[in-house]
Design a protein around this motif. Sequence first.
Motif, PDB file in Angstrom:
ATOM      1  N   ASP A 150      69.018  32.345  29.979  1.00 40.32           N
ATOM      2  CA  ASP A 150      68.808  33.000  28.669  1.00 40.32           C
ATOM      3  C   ASP A 150      67.797  32.211  27.839  1.00 40.32           C
ATOM      4  OD1 ASP A 150      70.531  35.047  29.201  1.00 40.32           O
ATOM      5  OD2 ASP A 150      72.228  34.193  28.106  1.00 40.32           O
ATOM      6  N   LYS A 151      67.953  30.898  27.856  1.00 34.35           N
ATOM      7  CA  LYS A 151      67.025  30.026  27.130  1.00 34.35           C
ATOM      8  C   LYS A 151      65.623  30.107  27.736  1.00 34.35           C
ATOM      9  CE  LYS A 151      66.719  25.249  25.442  1.00 34.35           C
ATOM     10  NZ  LYS A 151      67.329  23.897  25.509  1.00 34.35           N
ATOM     11  N   THR A 152      65.549  30.129  29.062  1.00 36.22           N
ATOM     12  CA  THR A 152      64.255  30.253  29.743  1.00 36.22           C
ATOM     13  C   THR A 152      63.547  31.537  29.329  1.00 36.22           C
ATOM     14  OG1 THR A 152      65.114  29.040  31.661  1.00 36.22           O
ATOM     15  CG2 THR A 152      63.110  30.320  32.003  1.00 36.22           C
ATOM     16  N   VAL A 153      64.295  32.639  29.308  1.00 36.82           N
ATOM     17  CA  VAL A 153      63.713  33.939  28.937  1.00 36.82           C
ATOM     18  C   VAL A 153      63.222  33.919  27.493  1.00 36.82           C
ATOM     19  CG1 VAL A 153      64.268  36.373  28.526  1.00 36.82           C
ATOM     20  CG2 VAL A 153      65.001  35.268  30.648  1.00 36.82           C
ATOM     21  N   LYS A 154      64.052  33.433  26.567  1.00 38.81           N
ATOM     22  CA  LYS A 154      63.671  33.405  25.144  1.00 38.81           C
ATOM     23  C   LYS A 154      62.405  32.588  24.919  1.00 38.81           C
ATOM     24  CE  LYS A 154      68.361  33.998  23.309  1.00 38.81           C
ATOM     25  NZ  LYS A 154      69.520  33.296  22.714  1.00 38.81           N
ATOM     26  N   GLU A 155      62.330  31.423  25.538  1.00 42.10           N
ATOM     27  CA  GLU A 155      61.164  30.552  25.349  1.00 42.10           C
ATOM     28  C   GLU A 155      59.926  31.133  26.021  1.00 42.10           C
ATOM     29  OE1 GLU A 155      62.276  26.584  26.449  1.00 42.10           O
ATOM     30  OE2 GLU A 155      63.754  26.425  24.843  1.00 42.10           O
ATOM     31  N   THR A 156      60.110  31.829  27.145  1.00 38.73           N
ATOM     32  CA  THR A 156      58.978  32.481  27.819  1.00 38.73           C
ATOM     33  C   THR A 156      58.432  33.616  26.959  1.00 38.73           C
ATOM     34  OG1 THR A 156      59.871  31.915  30.003  1.00 38.73           O
ATOM     35  CG2 THR A 156      58.255  33.698  29.907  1.00 38.73           C
ATOM     36  N   LEU A 157      59.310  34.387  26.343  1.00 38.45           N
ATOM     37  CA  LEU A 157      58.864  35.481  25.460  1.00 38.45           C
ATOM     38  C   LEU A 157      58.065  34.950  24.276  1.00 38.45           C
ATOM     39  CD1 LEU A 157      62.045  37.762  25.505  1.00 38.45           C
ATOM     40  CD2 LEU A 157      59.804  38.311  26.481  1.00 38.45           C
ATOM     41  N   ARG A 158      58.431  33.772  23.784  1.00 36.52           N
ATOM     42  CA  ARG A 158      57.653  33.158  22.692  1.00 36.52           C
ATOM     43  C   ARG A 158      56.247  32.807  23.153  1.00 36.52           C
ATOM     44  NH1 ARG A 158      62.152  29.427  21.776  1.00 36.52           N
ATOM     45  NH2 ARG A 158      63.702  30.482  20.478  1.00 36.52           N
ATOM     46  N   VAL A 159      56.123  32.356  24.382  1.00 37.23           N
ATOM     47  CA  VAL A 159      54.795  32.052  24.927  1.00 37.23           C
ATOM     48  C   VAL A 159      53.974  33.329  25.056  1.00 37.23           C
ATOM     49  CG1 VAL A 159      53.521  31.069  26.886  1.00 37.23           C
ATOM     50  CG2 VAL A 159      55.676  30.027  26.168  1.00 37.23           C
ATOM     51  N   TYR A 160      54.598  34.416  25.488  1.00 40.67           N
ATOM     52  CA  TYR A 160      53.901  35.704  25.582  1.00 40.67           C
ATOM     53  C   TYR A 160      53.353  36.122  24.207  1.00 40.67           C
ATOM     54  CZ  TYR A 160      56.271  36.440  30.137  1.00 40.67           C
ATOM     55  OH  TYR A 160      56.729  36.336  31.425  1.00 40.67           O
ATOM     56  N   GLU A 161      54.192  35.995  23.192  1.00 39.25           N
ATOM     57  CA  GLU A 161      53.768  36.361  21.833  1.00 39.25           C
ATOM     58  C   GLU A 161      52.579  35.524  21.370  1.00 39.25           C
ATOM     59  OE1 GLU A 161      57.391  35.804  19.711  1.00 39.25           O
ATOM     60  OE2 GLU A 161      58.279  37.707  20.380  1.00 39.25           O
ATOM     61  N   LYS A 162      52.636  34.247  21.717  1.00 37.97           N
ATOM     62  CA  LYS A 162      51.548  33.320  21.376  1.00 37.97           C
ATOM     63  C   LYS A 162      50.250  33.729  22.080  1.00 37.97           C
ATOM     64  CE  LYS A 162      51.003  28.257  21.333  1.00 37.97           C
ATOM     65  NZ  LYS A 162      51.638  26.999  21.814  1.00 37.97           N
ATOM     66  N   ALA A 163      50.356  34.112  23.346  1.00 40.38           N
ATOM     67  CA  ALA A 163      49.170  34.510  24.122  1.00 40.38           C
ATOM     68  C   ALA A 163      48.558  35.800  23.572  1.00 40.38           C
ATOM     69  CB  ALA A 163      49.541  34.681  25.599  1.00 40.38           C
ATOM     70  N   ILE A 164      49.400  36.738  23.210  1.00 41.87           N
ATOM     71  CA  ILE A 164      48.910  38.015  22.658  1.00 41.87           C
ATOM     72  C   ILE A 164      48.239  37.804  21.303  1.00 41.87           C
ATOM     73  CG2 ILE A 164      49.658  40.253  21.730  1.00 41.87           C
ATOM     74  CD1 ILE A 164      51.820  40.245  23.979  1.00 41.87           C
ATOM     75  N   ALA A 165      48.782  36.852  20.537  1.00 33.38           N
ATOM     76  CA  ALA A 165      48.227  36.588  19.195  1.00 33.38           C
ATOM     77  C   ALA A 165      46.914  35.814  19.238  1.00 33.38           C
ATOM     78  CB  ALA A 165      49.251  35.811  18.375  1.00 33.38           C
ATOM     79  N   ASP A 166      46.609  35.166  20.361  1.00 29.69           N
ATOM     80  CA  ASP A 166      45.378  34.357  20.477  1.00 29.69           C
ATOM     81  C   ASP A 166      44.131  35.208  20.217  1.00 29.69           C
ATOM     82  OD1 ASP A 166      46.580  31.989  20.943  1.00 29.69           O
ATOM     83  OD2 ASP A 166      46.168  31.920  23.101  1.00 29.69           O
TER      84      ASP A 166
END
Length: 367
Positions: free
Chosen positions: A351-367
């Motif tokens: 669950d923690k892995t998924v949550k932190e991975t989704l944050r990275v996705y958001e960061k990449a999209i916002a770049d």
Amino acid sequence: MKILFDHQIFSFQDYGGVSRIFYELASGIKKTNNEVIIEGRFSNNIFLPKLKKGVIPFLPNLKFPYKNYLVFYLNYFFGEKKVSQADYDLLHVTYFHPYFLNKLKGKPYVVTVYDMIHEIFSKDYKDLRNKTSVYKKEVVTKANQIIAISENTKKDLIKIYKIPADKINVVYLANPLDKITPTFVHGLPKKYILFVGSRIGYDNFEFFIKSISDILRKKKDIFLVCSGGEYFSEAEKNEFTKLGISNKVVYKNFVTDGQSAYIFKKAIIYITPTLYEGFGLQILEAFSMSCPVIASKVSSIPEVAGDAVYYIDPKNADSINESVEMMLKNEKLRSSLVKKGKTQLMRFSWDKTVKETLRVYEKAIAD
């Protein structure tokens, strides 16, 4: 978000740690408000049919060299081609082939780096001298964001590729055997030390087996069970004969997670004498099955295992031998490590892995 996983790892692996990671990620993302699409029409991977319908196995009963490369090119030429359709917000590439770079149409992508084994050890082990490191460097350096599975992997990425630290996000993995019930495995010795892995190169198996051969000769009731990788080669069998332990080393592979869990659960000790580790999933598997662990004090292992394992110097035969002897004799030490392992395991969850991975996705999209 609509996230696409490409077909690479599901083409290259029938079963393995990396495809297992993407299975856990995809399963977890499906439980959120985000959508995950998994590419791959042709595959012999055991996880992919659990994630999507219509997967076509490729000659599943035949074994021959480069079979998985053929699966990759089947998907490349005749697959679903979802990367080039661009109907997604972000691509998470599942391995390092750069085939997708000219098909992105401006879409961002994330890549996960597990270790830097090819870059560090290719000069020492010829089986690592291939295009992986060349492909990997191109894919990693062009990514919008990078996931590293340990601080040690992040440190190696910065050192070797000179990538800015703020572009690399450390996201820990979790226990692959979480919620798995052990399933009986026939033919296991009553008492055994467990080694899991391919037994080649940096796995350090040849040095390890020589280091403990006198223990196996001396202790008639103790065996070594090797799991994972291929069956013993002729060279390995000849080495066992030379060391006088050919009747003390057993190969026992697993087909299901339940069988893997059982092999860990019944072992007296699990030992990983590796020269390098990107994370150490098997250590978490051992913790979860109440199996005490001896591990190399190298790379990411202290970061993941903490004080819950008995550490060795993997290049020192006495260190390996004496640690195994001590663990076999000292039941109190084994019990203490099992308790510490259960505590250490609580630091990690999918669950923690998924949550932190989704944050990275958001960061990449916002770049």
